[in-house]
Motif scaffolding. Sequence first.
Motif, PDB file in Angstrom:
ATOM      1  N   PRO A   1      31.661  43.466  -2.426  1.00 33.34           N
ATOM      2  CA  PRO A   1      30.970  44.531  -2.176  1.00 33.34           C
ATOM      3  C   PRO A   1      29.590  44.410  -1.316  1.00 33.34           C
ATOM      4  CG  PRO A   1      30.354  42.521  -3.602  1.00 33.34           C
ATOM      5  CD  PRO A   1      32.169  43.011  -2.889  1.00 33.34           C
ATOM      6  N   VAL A   2      29.633  43.371  -0.023  1.00 26.00           N
ATOM      7  CA  VAL A   2      29.119  43.424   1.058  1.00 26.00           C
ATOM      8  C   VAL A   2      29.661  43.935   1.231  1.00 26.00           C
ATOM      9  CG1 VAL A   2      28.065  41.449   2.354  1.00 26.00           C
ATOM     10  CG2 VAL A   2      28.048  40.819   0.292  1.00 26.00           C
TER      11      VAL A   2
ATOM     12  N   ASP B   1      26.747  54.389  16.754  1.00 18.35           N
ATOM     13  CA  ASP B   1      27.693  53.645  16.879  1.00 18.35           C
ATOM     14  C   ASP B   1      27.040  52.932  18.087  1.00 18.35           C
ATOM     15  OD1 ASP B   1      29.955  54.724  16.160  1.00 18.35           O
ATOM     16  OD2 ASP B   1      31.161  55.462  17.667  1.00 18.35           O
ATOM     17  N   TRP B   2      27.049  51.058  17.603  1.00 22.11           N
ATOM     18  CA  TRP B   2      26.617  50.663  19.217  1.00 22.11           C
ATOM     19  C   TRP B   2      25.418  50.405  18.233  1.00 22.11           C
ATOM     20  CZ3 TRP B   2      30.577  47.802  19.435  1.00 22.11           C
ATOM     21  CH2 TRP B   2      32.390  48.555  20.118  1.00 22.11           C
ATOM     22  N   THR B   3      24.726  50.875  17.364  1.00 15.38           N
ATOM     23  CA  THR B   3      23.127  50.638  17.362  1.00 15.38           C
ATOM     24  C   THR B   3      22.402  49.066  16.926  1.00 15.38           C
ATOM     25  OG1 THR B   3      23.391  52.070  15.504  1.00 15.38           O
ATOM     26  CG2 THR B   3      22.708  53.227  17.854  1.00 15.38           C
ATOM     27  N   ARG B   4      23.311  48.865  15.693  1.00 15.69           N
ATOM     28  CA  ARG B   4      23.844  47.637  14.748  1.00 15.69           C
ATOM     29  C   ARG B   4      23.816  46.922  15.186  1.00 15.69           C
ATOM     30  NH1 ARG B   4      22.189  50.460   9.949  1.00 15.69           N
ATOM     31  NH2 ARG B   4      21.406  48.178   9.369  1.00 15.69           N
ATOM     32  N   SER B   5      22.400  45.882  15.257  1.00 12.49           N
ATOM     33  CA  SER B   5      23.403  44.161  15.554  1.00 12.49           C
ATOM     34  C   SER B   5      23.794  43.515  14.139  1.00 12.49           C
ATOM     35  CB  SER B   5      22.246  43.525  15.994  1.00 12.49           C
ATOM     36  OG  SER B   5      21.174  43.332  15.380  1.00 12.49           O
ATOM     37  N   CYS B   6      24.555  42.275  14.254  1.00  9.55           N
ATOM     38  CA  CYS B   6      25.461  42.125  12.592  1.00  9.55           C
ATOM     39  C   CYS B   6      24.126  41.785  11.974  1.00  9.55           C
ATOM     40  CB  CYS B   6      25.575  40.550  13.481  1.00  9.55           C
ATOM     41  SG  CYS B   6      27.370  41.539  14.338  1.00  9.55           S
ATOM     42  N   GLY B   7      22.831  40.991  12.600  1.00  7.44           N
ATOM     43  CA  GLY B   7      21.437  40.781  11.510  1.00  7.44           C
ATOM     44  C   GLY B   7      20.616  41.699  11.043  1.00  7.44           C
TER      45      GLY B   7
ATOM     46  N   GLY C   1      24.072  34.670   3.901  1.00  5.80           N
ATOM     47  CA  GLY C   1      23.861  33.651   5.411  1.00  5.80           C
ATOM     48  C   GLY C   1      24.908  34.735   6.312  1.00  5.80           C
ATOM     49  N   LYS C   2      23.867  33.284   6.865  1.00  7.74           N
ATOM     50  CA  LYS C   2      24.610  33.530   8.275  1.00  7.74           C
ATOM     51  C   LYS C   2      26.503  33.611   9.179  1.00  7.74           C
ATOM     52  CE  LYS C   2      22.482  33.367  13.242  1.00  7.74           C
ATOM     53  NZ  LYS C   2      21.964  32.921  14.548  1.00  7.74           N
ATOM     54  N   ALA C   3      26.625  32.659   8.449  1.00  3.43           N
ATOM     55  CA  ALA C   3      28.051  32.095   8.430  1.00  3.43           C
ATOM     56  C   ALA C   3      28.437  33.577   7.040  1.00  3.43           C
ATOM     57  CB  ALA C   3      27.951  30.598   7.756  1.00  3.43           C
ATOM     58  N   ALA C   4      28.612  33.633   6.166  1.00  2.00           N
ATOM     59  CA  ALA C   4      28.817  34.148   5.589  1.00  2.00           C
ATOM     60  C   ALA C   4      29.173  35.717   6.074  1.00  2.00           C
ATOM     61  CB  ALA C   4      28.440  34.457   3.817  1.00  2.00           C
ATOM     62  N   LEU C   5      27.598  36.043   6.855  1.00  2.00           N
ATOM     63  CA  LEU C   5      28.040  37.369   7.469  1.00  2.00           C
ATOM     64  C   LEU C   5      28.995  37.866   8.612  1.00  2.00           C
ATOM     65  CD1 LEU C   5      26.623  39.854   7.000  1.00  2.00           C
ATOM     66  CD2 LEU C   5      24.918  39.079   8.478  1.00  2.00           C
ATOM     67  N   SER C   6      29.429  36.224   9.324  1.00  2.00           N
ATOM     68  CA  SER C   6      30.525  36.422  10.595  1.00  2.00           C
ATOM     69  C   SER C   6      31.980  36.147   9.307  1.00  2.00           C
ATOM     70  CB  SER C   6      30.024  35.227  10.781  1.00  2.00           C
ATOM     71  OG  SER C   6      31.228  34.653  11.612  1.00  2.00           O
ATOM     72  N   HIS C   7      31.713  35.460   8.544  1.00  2.00           N
ATOM     73  CA  HIS C   7      33.145  35.684   7.883  1.00  2.00           C
ATOM     74  C   HIS C   7      33.808  37.405   7.361  1.00  2.00           C
ATOM     75  CE1 HIS C   7      36.610  35.485   5.525  1.00  2.00           C
ATOM     76  NE2 HIS C   7      36.008  35.940   4.163  1.00  2.00           N
ATOM     77  N   HIS C   8      32.836  38.051   6.611  1.00  2.00           N
ATOM     78  CA  HIS C   8      32.147  39.275   7.011  1.00  2.00           C
ATOM     79  C   HIS C   8      33.062  40.075   7.501  1.00  2.00           C
ATOM     80  CE1 HIS C   8      31.990  39.094   2.301  1.00  2.00           C
ATOM     81  NE2 HIS C   8      30.621  38.166   2.765  1.00  2.00           N
ATOM     82  N   PHE C   9      32.432  40.033   8.612  1.00  2.00           N
ATOM     83  CA  PHE C   9      32.537  40.389   9.958  1.00  2.00           C
ATOM     84  C   PHE C   9      34.270  40.227  10.427  1.00  2.00           C
ATOM     85  CE2 PHE C   9      27.727  41.945  10.141  1.00  2.00           C
ATOM     86  CZ  PHE C   9      27.955  43.328  10.461  1.00  2.00           C
TER      87      PHE C   9
END
Lengths: 114, 114
Positions: free
Chosen positions: B34-35, B48-54, B61-69
């Motif tokens: 779902p995420v 394209d290239w307009t969205r930062s990860c945050g 959280g940040k660590a989980a988001l990094s894993h999803h990417f």
Amino acid sequence: MPNQAAGGGHRAAPVHTDPDDVSVLTALSALADPVRIQLIRELAGSADWTRSCGSFDVPVGKAALSHHFSVLRSAGLVEQRDKGPKRVNRLRRGEFDTRFPGLLDLLLRTDNAD
Amino acid sequence: MPNQAAGGGHRAAPVHTDPDDVSVLTALSALADPVRIQLIRELAGSADWTRSCGSFDVPVGKAALSHHFSVLRSAGLVEQRDKGPKRVNRLRRGEFDTRFPGLLDLLLRTDNAD
């Protein structure tokens, strides 16, 4: 006893979900598994109701296999019937294709056989 | 130092996988979350290239988001670049569509928004 299969079987009758009631997340989750992909590919190559649960070439035990079929039913991918001592299967190809056009085709394309 | 991003960043540069090298199982597994579905839907609605990860509206959280990417990169779904202090993204829509026709469309159809 609503959980008892007709015909005097002792197992609970299989519960099915209509593909129309399946979310895209549920469908993708059901398909994203190597054992279930193999079950679907073998079913796609077999006539309806000719394959019993024990007839598939997958490296899992009975309990795990039962779980995989439960996931496939819940995603509207497989229909099951009890036929004497055997539970036989059919792929719900047409109904699933109507709900998620092209998704099963991706899985069944021979160049995706990995 | 091959793992250091160009431009003096201290993070490892993102590693990408070409959609042509992605198996159908890897693609389905990446999409069956779902995420990640939410990330893809937001990316599909952004240039394209307009969205930062945050910048995504996801409850992790940040660590989980990094894993999803990382999962999305490995499945050939997302390309990332470091742009100053930010890592920006684009959905690899065309390349992924060529490899798995119709799969992203299923995810992005508004009637599948559940």
